[in-house]
Design an enzyme around this catalytic site. Sequence first.
Site, PDB file in Angstrom:
ATOM      1  N   HIS A  36       0.831  -1.217   0.000  1.00 51.68           N
ATOM      2  CA  HIS A  36       0.000   0.000   0.000  1.00 51.68           C
ATOM      3  C   HIS A  36       0.854   1.250   0.000  1.00 51.68           C
ATOM      4  O   HIS A  36       0.374   2.335   0.316  1.00 51.68           O
ATOM      5  CB  HIS A  36      -0.949  -0.001   1.205  1.00 51.68           C
TER       6      HIS A  36
HETATM    7  S1  FES Z   1       1.772  -0.563   3.301  1.00 48.96           S
HETATM    8 FE1  FES Z   1       0.169  -1.914   3.746  1.00 48.96          FE
HETATM    9  S2  FES Z   1       1.182  -3.723   4.404  1.00 48.96           S
HETATM   10 FE2  FES Z   1       2.776  -2.313   3.983  1.00 48.96          FE
END
Ligand code: FES
Length: 187
Positions: A152
């Site tokens: 993410h």
């Molecule tokens: S940014 Fe979501 S698990 Fe690493």
Amino acid sequence: MATVETADTAVAEESGVRRRDFINIAAVSFAGAGAVATVFPLVNQMNPSADVLALASIEVDISAIEAGQAIKTSWRKQPIFIRNLTAEEITEANAVDVAELRDPETLAERTTAGKENWLITLGVCTHLGCVPLGAAQGEIKGEFGGYFCPCHGSHYDTAARIRKGPAPANLEVPEHEFLSDTVVKIG
Ligand code: FES
């Protein structure tokens, strides 16, 4: 006479074949030994000791990790990053205003006194647990030169502190202790 020559030729050919076979086998054996010699140091660093089998601690030989390099190993079934920071990466980490960090910690608080170049963290993103990139050669390290979680988009700096993205905290530093200049015990 012709029969003798044929027999001699056959013997010579057989002997030649055997010699070639031996040479081939020897070459393969040497290649095999070379491959083993190359792979062994890498495998050896990840080889679980008796301690890790008890899920208590591991001892890692860090002598082959040069400045700017990192390795991945595992402890208690979790990935561990061991990174040998360069002088520039240390300077970069120390230049950050800690008060502005989401999870305020200095590099000194995350490393051992006198060994600030050795950054040892879990390789587990504090958002939802993906394994960040940046420990293996060629992997992207994100906008702050540390680690980047592709799940993410969390960016960690050269002290593995969260700087951007959804992760709420720095990569966790496990309990560790240097047994010598080249061996660290984790756990
Ligand atoms: S940014 Fe979501 S698990 Fe690493």
